[in-house]
Design a protein around this motif. Structure first.
Motif, mmCIF file in Angstrom:
data_model
loop_
_atom_site.group_PDB
_atom_site.id
_atom_site.type_symbol
_atom_site.label_atom_id
_atom_site.label_comp_id
_atom_site.label_asym_id
_atom_site.label_seq_id
_atom_site.Cartn_x
_atom_site.Cartn_y
_atom_site.Cartn_z
ATOM 1 N N GLU A 50 0.842 -1.188 0.000
ATOM 2 C CA GLU A 50 0.000 0.000 0.000
ATOM 3 C C GLU A 50 0.877 1.237 0.000
ATOM 4 O O GLU A 50 2.031 1.192 0.383
ATOM 5 N N GLU A 68 3.135 2.153 3.116
ATOM 6 C CA GLU A 68 3.389 0.937 3.898
ATOM 7 C C GLU A 68 4.883 0.631 3.987
ATOM 8 O O GLU A 68 5.613 0.750 3.002
ATOM 9 N N SER A 85 2.538 1.597 8.733
ATOM 10 C CA SER A 85 2.147 2.493 7.659
ATOM 11 C C SER A 85 2.393 3.935 8.074
ATOM 12 O O SER A 85 2.077 4.328 9.202
#
Lengths: 261, 261
Positions: free
Chosen positions: A239, A242, A256
């Protein structure tokens, strides 16, 4: 955009197969003609190969592709220059010694509004990537006089990366030979191979491998790359923001970065 | 005894010819089976090749011998291990970044009664050579917060080497990419090649070269080695305790450590 490649494994493993795919992107199937480099950890030692020439026709890259160097942690970079000219000093990975360990760093991206922290580590070349690497190490040495626990260290490291999320593109691989820290702010993929192993086929060149012939049932090998390198396996996408810390092929901590809005 | 090889040149020059002779001593014509390494400076950048395997049958050494990497400063080492096991971390050259320059170091010898100075530089492996390198860099950073003049720096460096003359064997090559510092406490030879250039023949293998085909009249290239590498040229021997600083192929400062009696 540069291409990154990393490997974390629980047994010394060569990266010839993945490297063969990546190097085709270095001026071959990709636009990355501005040099390449790779760092292989073997125990506490690290050996790097750097070449400011395109890797798809580099004699050194051909050696690395054909000569199986067994390593538990590898980071690799092929460069499409933006900040800093094409030269050996500007070729990733960058390495420094900290706390009796060699730290190696590759970076893909561009940083804006970035003022590196000064300290005992200085950049030799003129890339923003090397400046960022020195900034991160100077942040760690300012905060810790002795090596902290990995958890503490990764927390401070990730905090130091926090502003980068909103100041440009910043995909990072950083290793000290023990673990491999990876951060994605735009694009990064990973795959963990473990028993039962199968066959894999590269996306960029007609090369296949049957991992069952090269592994034992206990082997765990994770490969991280900007883009998936094979076209018959399931890669996972990071992501945005991340980070994942890998050790011996396994992810041991993840987190994150948060966007500031 | 390990073998050292260094080069200082006023134009980027490859070291393939000298390296071809040296590598035969790495387990071939010599007893040095415990790894080898080389550092090539190109501008501010440095690229190293390290191999803990014997160099006379190393795929990486064959690449370095056949692939002309042009450099103005080179240091090279083939190892006969005494302190520290055979491993990548114990393979010379050792490199560190100081004051925005890469410093590279090779050493031949054994040190007794040596307590390295601690500081920001720590050894990764367990050789006395790397401990000495970190000791010298920690001595410099303790003495100077900013990079001093070369003359001042070399004076402090030589003072720091003074005790080594009486505490074992200590032949050193150290470069920051700008100059090449060489110290001999037991054995080191040098030759400066300049116009009119002639032919040379290696001592260790049937290889000759005619330098007139590879040079211009302005080229100045000095090669420093433990033992002379060619058998038809006049090499000069360092005196015991003598140090020489080379830049662009020329000796720019020399001096001698004094024995304590």
């Amino acid at each position: 955009m540069c291409e990154l490649l990393g490997m974390s494994a629980n047994v010394p493993t060569d990266i010839c197969f993945s490297f063969a795919g990546l190097m085709r992107r270095g001026g071959g199937s990709g636009p990355h003609r501005d040099g390449w480099g790779v760092a292989f950890y073997e125990g506490k030692g690290v050996r790097c190969f750097h070449d400011p020439n395109p890797c798809h026709d580099s004699a050194i890259a051909k050696l690395v592709e054909s000569y199986p160097i067994k390593s538990e942690n590898v980071i690799c970079h092929i460069r499409q220059a933006n900040v800093g000219g094409v030269s050996l000093a500007n070729t990733h990975p960058f390495t420094r010694e900290l706390w009796g360990q060699y730290w190696a760093f590759v970076h893909n991206g561009q940083l804006t509004d970035f003022t590196p922290k000064t300290g005992q580590f200085s950049a030799v070349g003129d890339t923003d990537s090397e400046a960022l690497f020195c900034h991160l190490l100077n942040t760690l040495t300012t905060r810790f006089s002795e090596p902290p626990s990995t958890t503490e260290l990764i927390e401070i490291l990730s905090q130091a990366c926090q502003p980068l999320l909103d100041n440009g593109v910043c995909n990072i691989m950083l290793s000290n030979g023990d673990w491999l820290y990876t951060l994605c702010t735009s694009k990064l993929h990973w795959i963990t191979r473990r028993a039962p192993f199968g066959a894999a086929h590269l996306s960029d060149v007609e090369v296949s491998i049957d991992f069952t012939e090269h592994t034992t049932p206990a082997d765990v090998v994770t490969v991280i790359a900007t883009e998936p390198l094979t076209n018959n396996e399931r890669w996972h996408e990071y992501e945005r923001g991340e980070w994942r810390l890998w050790r011996e092929g396994e992810m041991i901590i993840r987190g994150s970065l948060q966007h500031r809005v």
